[in-house]
Design an enzyme around this catalytic site. Structure first.
Site, PDB file in Angstrom:
ATOM      1  N   GLU A  40     -26.037 105.870 114.201  1.00 49.29           N
ATOM      2  CA  GLU A  40     -26.264 106.796 115.314  1.00 49.29           C
ATOM      3  C   GLU A  40     -27.680 107.370 115.271  1.00 49.29           C
ATOM      4  O   GLU A  40     -28.161 107.786 114.218  1.00 49.29           O
ATOM      5  CB  GLU A  40     -25.245 107.935 115.264  1.00 49.29           C
ATOM      6  CG  GLU A  40     -25.343 108.892 116.453  1.00 49.29           C
ATOM      7  CD  GLU A  40     -24.360 110.040 116.381  1.00 49.29           C
ATOM      8  OE1 GLU A  40     -24.101 110.656 117.425  1.00 49.29           O
ATOM      9  OE2 GLU A  40     -23.851 110.325 115.277  1.00 49.29           O
ATOM     10  N   LYS A 113     -21.659 108.776 124.791  1.00 52.49           N
ATOM     11  CA  LYS A 113     -20.744 109.505 123.910  1.00 52.49           C
ATOM     12  C   LYS A 113     -19.948 110.532 124.696  1.00 52.49           C
ATOM     13  O   LYS A 113     -20.499 111.377 125.393  1.00 52.49           O
ATOM     14  CB  LYS A 113     -21.554 110.178 122.799  1.00 52.49           C
ATOM     15  CG  LYS A 113     -20.749 110.866 121.720  1.00 52.49           C
ATOM     16  CD  LYS A 113     -21.693 111.344 120.612  1.00 52.49           C
ATOM     17  CE  LYS A 113     -20.975 112.025 119.473  1.00 52.49           C
ATOM     18  NZ  LYS A 113     -21.918 112.415 118.388  1.00 52.49           N
ATOM     19  N   CYS A 150     -19.655 108.172 116.759  1.00 50.96           N
ATOM     20  CA  CYS A 150     -19.467 109.258 115.802  1.00 50.96           C
ATOM     21  C   CYS A 150     -18.263 110.156 116.097  1.00 50.96           C
ATOM     22  O   CYS A 150     -17.145 109.791 115.796  1.00 50.96           O
ATOM     23  CB  CYS A 150     -20.755 110.063 115.678  1.00 50.96           C
ATOM     24  SG  CYS A 150     -20.819 111.076 114.169  1.00 50.96           S
TER      25      CYS A 150
END
Length: 292
Positions: A40, A113, A150
């Site tokens: 990331e 995300k 994540c």
């Protein structure tokens, strides 16, 4: 399929970080990797430890400099690459975005995300607008990739929706670690929970999971904490949660791991979780909380 994992320690020197990443991509490709996954926000330090408007200067458009640089490398080597970028969508509008580059260097797709944390040293809500592209897998020459990022890795709903839309593999570029003052026992609990929940996604969906985390200590620019010690431990799990590879927690590493793409079909025949789902009884999942 052979998958390359690149677990890297970064410095403030973004040019050096990029050079190191490119060298690692070349090494993974030379070892036969067809798909290469980066961690990331791989171009620089994890800047979300503080809230600082000057950090928005690091954001870039997509397409942009990173997709051009890594796209040229992907085309040269004939590999598919998963990037993780700080996307500048418009003035004042930014995302934490994964981009998949096809083996010809073109952009196969992107994922913004969806789950954005806001914890001490992880002030991501200050920087990132929640994604608006949904949980849509990305079609590539190496398969249909369910790319998440994540904090998404803690949510079974995200993994399930990717699987229901035909993802053949779940991929998580990651930046997670310990605040250095945490006691060892707490550190062990956190790391074990992180591994367990993602291996659970593999089991529940009958899919391989690839997680690539950064590694090394990054200081807190504000000096309010002792910084983050990113714990590495990048890994690949098979569709029954079996660990196929695990990288160290204290060192950079590049690893090429082979997975059997046909195994998911067999595992889903043994464990027909999709067949037995009670979709008639799950309405409550769309609610924030249920009482009664």
């Amino acid at each position: 399929m052979k998958i390359g994992l690149i677990q890297q320690s970064n410095t403030p020197d973004r040019v050096a970080n990029l050079a190191k990443l490119q060298a690692s991509i070349r090494r993974a490709a030379a070892e036969g990797a067809e798909l290469i996954v980066l961690q990331e926000l791989h171009n620089g330090l994890y800047f979300c430890q503080t809230e600082d408007t000057t950090r928005f200067d690091q954001a870039e458009p997509i397409p942009g400099p990173s997709t051009e640089t890594f796209g040229a490398l992907a085309a040269e080597l004939g590999v598919v690459v998963v990037l993780s970028l700080f996307e500048r969508r418009a003035p004042g509008l930014y995302h934490n975005t994964a981009v998949v580059l096809e083996r010809d260097g073109s952009i196969a797709g992107k994922y913004r995300k969806m789950h954005i944390p806001d914890d001490p040293a992880y002030y991501e809500k200050f920087y990132f607008t929640p994604g608006d592209l949904g949980f849509e897998p990305i079609d590539t020459s190496v398969g249909r990739l369910g790319v998440l990022v994540c904090w998404d890795q803690w949510y079974p709903e995200a993994a399930r929706l990717m699987a229901m839309r035909g993802a053949e593999i779940l991929i998580y570029p990651t930046a997670i670690g310990w605040e250095s003052s945490d006691p060892d026992e707490e550190k062990r609990r956190q790391l074990d929970a992180w591994r367990t929940v993602q291996r659970g996604h593999a089991v529940a969906n009958g899919l391989p999971v690839v997680t690539v985390n950064r590694v090394g200590h990054e200081p807190d620019p504000s000096g309010q904490t002792r910084g983050i010690l990113f714990w590495g431990n990048s890994f690949v799990a098979g569709p029954q949660g079996e660990l196929l590879a695990e990288l160290p927690n204290d060192a950079e590493a590049t690893r090429v791991v082979e997975i059997d793409r046909g195994r998911s079909e067999q595992v889903r025949r043994w464990w027909p979780f999709f067949r037995d789902r009670r979709i008639d009884a799950y309405d409550g999942l769309t609610q924030r909380f249920l009482r009664g």
